[in-house]
Motif scaffolding. Structure first.
Motif, PDB file in Angstrom:
ATOM      1  N   GLY A  17      18.326 -31.970   8.660  1.00 43.52           N
ATOM      2  CA  GLY A  17      18.490 -32.191   7.187  1.00 43.52           C
ATOM      3  C   GLY A  17      17.567 -33.182   6.567  1.00 43.52           C
ATOM      4  O   GLY A  17      18.064 -33.422   5.169  1.00 43.52           O
ATOM      5  N   THR A  18      16.606 -33.637   7.303  1.00 42.93           N
ATOM      6  CA  THR A  18      15.640 -34.398   6.551  1.00 42.93           C
ATOM      7  C   THR A  18      14.577 -33.669   5.509  1.00 42.93           C
ATOM      8  O   THR A  18      14.224 -34.459   4.728  1.00 42.93           O
ATOM      9  N   ALA A  19      14.706 -32.331   5.758  1.00 43.37           N
ATOM     10  CA  ALA A  19      13.842 -31.722   4.650  1.00 43.37           C
ATOM     11  C   ALA A  19      14.388 -31.965   3.131  1.00 43.37           C
ATOM     12  O   ALA A  19      13.832 -31.921   2.334  1.00 43.37           O
ATOM     13  N   SER A  20      15.845 -32.073   2.941  1.00 46.21           N
ATOM     14  CA  SER A  20      16.378 -32.077   1.869  1.00 46.21           C
ATOM     15  C   SER A  20      16.014 -33.553   1.116  1.00 46.21           C
ATOM     16  O   SER A  20      16.239 -33.746   0.134  1.00 46.21           O
ATOM     17  N   ASP A  21      15.527 -34.423   1.828  1.00 46.79           N
ATOM     18  CA  ASP A  21      15.008 -35.628   1.403  1.00 46.79           C
ATOM     19  C   ASP A  21      13.608 -35.366   0.689  1.00 46.79           C
ATOM     20  O   ASP A  21      13.334 -36.565  -0.029  1.00 46.79           O
ATOM     21  N   ALA A  22      12.897 -34.604   1.010  1.00 51.65           N
ATOM     22  CA  ALA A  22      11.496 -34.271   0.600  1.00 51.65           C
ATOM     23  C   ALA A  22      11.191 -34.783  -0.891  1.00 51.65           C
ATOM     24  O   ALA A  22      10.422 -34.929  -1.175  1.00 51.65           O
ATOM     25  N   PRO A  23      11.832 -33.728  -1.477  1.00 55.49           N
ATOM     26  CA  PRO A  23      11.634 -33.535  -3.142  1.00 55.49           C
ATOM     27  C   PRO A  23      11.776 -35.117  -3.696  1.00 55.49           C
ATOM     28  O   PRO A  23      10.988 -35.367  -4.431  1.00 55.49           O
ATOM     29  N   ALA A  24      12.815 -35.663  -3.420  1.00 54.09           N
ATOM     30  CA  ALA A  24      12.982 -37.282  -4.026  1.00 54.09           C
ATOM     31  C   ALA A  24      11.711 -38.112  -3.553  1.00 54.09           C
ATOM     32  O   ALA A  24      11.272 -38.911  -4.400  1.00 54.09           O
ATOM     33  N   ILE A  25      11.536 -38.149  -2.245  1.00 54.19           N
ATOM     34  CA  ILE A  25      10.354 -38.789  -1.789  1.00 54.19           C
ATOM     35  C   ILE A  25       8.981 -38.505  -2.359  1.00 54.19           C
ATOM     36  O   ILE A  25       8.123 -39.462  -2.767  1.00 54.19           O
ATOM     37  N   VAL A  26       8.636 -37.253  -2.217  1.00 59.68           N
ATOM     38  CA  VAL A  26       7.397 -36.666  -3.065  1.00 59.68           C
ATOM     39  C   VAL A  26       7.298 -37.003  -4.520  1.00 59.68           C
ATOM     40  O   VAL A  26       6.367 -37.595  -5.038  1.00 59.68           O
ATOM     41  N   ALA A  27       8.630 -36.930  -5.370  1.00 56.18           N
ATOM     42  CA  ALA A  27       8.485 -37.134  -6.678  1.00 56.18           C
ATOM     43  C   ALA A  27       8.304 -38.896  -7.085  1.00 56.18           C
ATOM     44  O   ALA A  27       7.770 -39.295  -7.889  1.00 56.18           O
ATOM     45  N   GLY A  28       8.716 -39.576  -5.902  1.00 58.10           N
ATOM     46  CA  GLY A  28       8.361 -40.924  -6.000  1.00 58.10           C
ATOM     47  C   GLY A  28       7.190 -41.479  -5.871  1.00 58.10           C
ATOM     48  O   GLY A  28       6.912 -42.689  -6.450  1.00 58.10           O
ATOM     49  N   LEU A  29       6.337 -40.582  -5.289  1.00 60.27           N
ATOM     50  CA  LEU A  29       5.090 -41.026  -5.007  1.00 60.27           C
ATOM     51  C   LEU A  29       3.970 -40.341  -6.128  1.00 60.27           C
ATOM     52  O   LEU A  29       2.831 -40.787  -6.267  1.00 60.27           O
ATOM     53  N   GLY A  30       4.365 -39.452  -6.903  1.00 60.78           N
ATOM     54  CA  GLY A  30       3.440 -38.645  -7.783  1.00 60.78           C
ATOM     55  C   GLY A  30       4.278 -37.657  -8.560  1.00 60.78           C
ATOM     56  O   GLY A  30       5.243 -37.185  -8.132  1.00 60.78           O
ATOM     57  N   ARG A  31       3.620 -37.237  -9.677  1.00 60.41           N
ATOM     58  CA  ARG A  31       4.186 -36.140 -10.490  1.00 60.41           C
ATOM     59  C   ARG A  31       3.375 -35.077 -10.480  1.00 60.41           C
ATOM     60  O   ARG A  31       3.808 -34.085 -10.956  1.00 60.41           O
ATOM     61  N   ARG A  32       2.278 -34.698  -9.793  1.00 58.78           N
ATOM     62  CA  ARG A  32       1.590 -33.550  -9.695  1.00 58.78           C
ATOM     63  C   ARG A  32       1.128 -33.500  -8.188  1.00 58.78           C
ATOM     64  O   ARG A  32       0.123 -33.625  -7.681  1.00 58.78           O
ATOM     65  N   PRO A  33       2.035 -32.964  -7.279  1.00 58.98           N
ATOM     66  CA  PRO A  33       1.872 -32.593  -6.188  1.00 58.98           C
ATOM     67  C   PRO A  33       1.025 -31.446  -5.805  1.00 58.98           C
ATOM     68  O   PRO A  33       1.153 -30.458  -6.347  1.00 58.98           O
TER      69      PRO A  33
END
Length: 122
Positions: A17-33
């Motif tokens: 289930g940890t993969a579902s956390d990835a979008p929010a974590i990534v978006a919290g780090l930057g807007r151009r991944p």
């Protein structure tokens, strides 16, 4: 298996289930991944769509096998050109190795071969 997190220079998440956390974590780090995936780009499509839904502009890069220095250098150039502000790797070892190398090179001067390390036996 309980979920756990391994933190180094970046983050590596493991567990059900940890993969579902990835979008929010990534978006919290930057807007151009930059989303670095293995040979099958479709395996990362869910992440790209979720990031786009959070307002991110994604650039994709796939690595078919173990990344070579030229691939990492080229990926870093792409990251600079696209003004990438976060690198996320999804998949197996090759994708993760490529993502780490690209992130390090994008933030530093030089070519991948400038950072190589040799181990000599005696």
């Amino acid at each position: 298996m309980p979920a756990f997190e391994f933190a180094t220079a970046g983050r590596v998440l493991f567990g059900a289930g940890t993969a579902s956390d990835a979008p929010a974590i990534v978006a919290g780090l930057g807007r151009r991944p930059l989303v670095v995936a293995g040979a099958d780009a479709s395996r990362a499509e869910w992440l790209v769509k979720a990031l786009q839904g959070l307002g991110c502009t994604c650039t994709r890069l796939c690595v078919a096998g173990e990344p070579e220095a030229a691939f990492a250098t080229g990926g870093a150039g792409l990251a600079r050109e696209q003004q990438i502000d976060v690198v996320v790797a999804i998949g197996g070892g090759a994708a993760i190795d490529a993502g780490k190398a690209i992130a390090a090179l994008a933030a530093n001067e030089g070519d991948a071969l400038d950072y190589r390390e040799f181990v000599c036996g005696g």
